[in-house]
Design an enzyme around this catalytic site. Structure first.
Site, PDB file in Angstrom:
ATOM      1  N   SER A  91     -34.897  20.077 -17.549  1.00  0.00           N
ATOM      2  CA  SER A  91     -35.952  19.522 -16.696  1.00  0.00           C
ATOM      3  C   SER A  91     -36.695  20.549 -15.854  1.00  0.00           C
ATOM      4  O   SER A  91     -37.624  20.186 -15.130  1.00  0.00           O
ATOM      5  CB  SER A  91     -35.371  18.428 -15.789  1.00  0.00           C
ATOM      6  OG  SER A  91     -35.094  17.262 -16.540  1.00  0.00           O
ATOM      7  N   LYS A 244     -34.416  15.914  -4.873  1.00  0.00           N
ATOM      8  CA  LYS A 244     -33.214  15.137  -4.580  1.00  0.00           C
ATOM      9  C   LYS A 244     -32.056  15.463  -5.525  1.00  0.00           C
ATOM     10  O   LYS A 244     -30.963  14.900  -5.399  1.00  0.00           O
ATOM     11  CB  LYS A 244     -33.534  13.642  -4.655  1.00  0.00           C
ATOM     12  CG  LYS A 244     -34.599  13.191  -3.661  1.00  0.00           C
ATOM     13  CD  LYS A 244     -34.836  11.701  -3.735  1.00  0.00           C
ATOM     14  CE  LYS A 244     -35.967  11.257  -2.794  1.00  0.00           C
ATOM     15  NZ  LYS A 244     -35.705  11.607  -1.397  1.00  0.00           N
ATOM     16  N   THR A 245     -32.289  16.352  -6.482  1.00  0.00           N
ATOM     17  CA  THR A 245     -31.231  16.693  -7.433  1.00  0.00           C
ATOM     18  C   THR A 245     -30.663  18.078  -7.130  1.00  0.00           C
ATOM     19  O   THR A 245     -31.337  18.940  -6.570  1.00  0.00           O
ATOM     20  CB  THR A 245     -31.786  16.693  -8.871  1.00  0.00           C
ATOM     21  OG1 THR A 245     -32.862  17.643  -8.974  1.00  0.00           O
ATOM     22  CG2 THR A 245     -32.306  15.316  -9.253  1.00  0.00           C
ATOM     23  N   GLY A 246     -29.407  18.300  -7.484  1.00  0.00           N
ATOM     24  CA  GLY A 246     -28.814  19.632  -7.399  1.00  0.00           C
ATOM     25  C   GLY A 246     -28.567  20.173  -6.015  1.00  0.00           C
ATOM     26  O   GLY A 246     -28.646  21.390  -5.807  1.00  0.00           O
TER      27      GLY A 246
END
Length: 352
Positions: A91, A244-246
């Site tokens: 992504s 909001k990821t990782g």
């Protein structure tokens, strides 16, 4: 399952290097506060860089998988480890997509606030898509800006696929990015939808760590607006800050550091039939107090371990890099006597 294959001494060495870097930062900071004279044995920026290089290489050897790293300081100095163009982006391609689309809209005078209607039946209910949860019924009326926000901040696959299929195809994105960084640094051939149908295709979208680092660095420091308008650049940066990821990857060392901002994009891979994790990535633009910054890109490929262990490897790398930066720039100020005194492992050249 433990990812460690090397001798215990290697793990101990990595831990000692991390501790040494933190200790150096503490010593330098305390001496400056107490106005004590510099001791002859105080490490030079070159020695700190060399220590960091050893530490990063040591971490990459601890894990059963390939780990590539690139660091760019705000003095345009570079450190890399395992810097080949072979790491599946997953992504992270959404960063390339957003940059290309914003550039295209700027050139054509189109507005990101224009509204489109997406037929619900055209979307994949089984792929990762927070957007579908926010729009639980019917067709989706949404702006291009919010589609990009879903793609960047929440890594929404349906948002990305819609933009690839209806606004700007992969080939145009690839050609657009190749005008910002050299094509040798990356390969972009397939969409999230194609990778979802055939997981093996994730190896068709690759990057070198320095390619991803160059891209985010050049876009977010483009104060002359040669790549895109300031409005578009500010939008991308703010959206990456809201990622909001990782949170357990590059951003992990800064969880309690309220004055440090991390604008980043992650990528997470599939499991192969043999259990191997294809990818686990993060690329970040890190802003420090005093108008300082640096860029860190970490790509993990074909990892024999859990996602948590891959994230831990990235977090360890991020911790070491930040510790070194604190040693070189103890006050995080551009006027520091250490500024411009770094001796690079590799100097960035536009001709590369």
């Amino acid at each position: 399952m433990k990812p460690f294959k090397t001798h215990h001494a290697a793990g101990l060495a990595g831990a000692c290097l991390t501790f040494a870097l933190m200790l150096l930062a503490s010593c330098i900071s305390s001496r400056e506060k107490s106005h004590e004279p510099r001791l002859p044995k105080e490490p030079t920026p070159h020695e700190i860089i060399a220590l960091l290089q050893d530490s990063l290489q040591g971490i990459t050897r601890l894990y059963d998988g390939e780990i590539g790293i690139a660091v760019i300081t705000d003095a345009n100095d570079i450190i890399t480890a395992n810097n080949e163009n072979k790491y599946p982006m997953m992504s992270v391609i959404k960063l390339h997509q957003a940059i290309s689309l914003c550039h295209d809209f700027d050139i054509k005078g189109k507005s990101l606030y224009a509204v489109v209607t997406i037929p619900r039946e055209s979307l994949n209910p089984d792929t990762w898509s927070p957007m579908l949860k926010d729009y639980p019924t019917g067709d989706i009326k949404i702006t291009y800006r919010d589609l990009l926000r879903y793609a960047l901040a929440q890594s929404d696959n349906n948002a990305s696929n819609y933009l690839f299929e209806n606004v700007q195809p992969v080939s145009e994105v690839r050609d657009s990015i190749a005008r910002i960084i050299f094509h040798k640094y990356f390969k972009l051939s397939v969409t999230e939808a194609e990778m979802w149908k055939d997981h093996r295709l994730c190896y068709e979208n690759t990057t070198s760590p320095i390619g991803a680092a160059f891209l985010i660095n050049r876009v977010l420091t483009d104060t002359l607006n040669r790549i895109m308008s300031q409005r578009s650049r500010d939008f991308i940066k703010q959206t990456l800050l809201e990622c909001k990821t990782g949170a357990d990857r590059i951003a992990a060392p800064f969880a309690e550091e309220k004055d440090i901002k991390v604008a980043h994009k992650t990528g997470s891979g599939f499991r192969r039939p043999d259990g191997i994790l294809t990818a686990h990535n993060d690329v970040a633009f890190i802003e420090l107090p005093g108008n300082r910054y640096y860029v860190l890109a970490v790509f993990v490929k074909d990892f024999k371990g859990t996602e948590e262990e891959a994230s831990d490897a990235i977090a360890k790398i991020s911790t070491d890099v930040y510790s070194a930066i604190k040693c070189i720039y103890p006050n995080h100020k551009r006027g520091s006597k250490h500024y411009h005194t770094i001796i690079s492992v590799k100097k960035m050249k536009d001709s590369e």
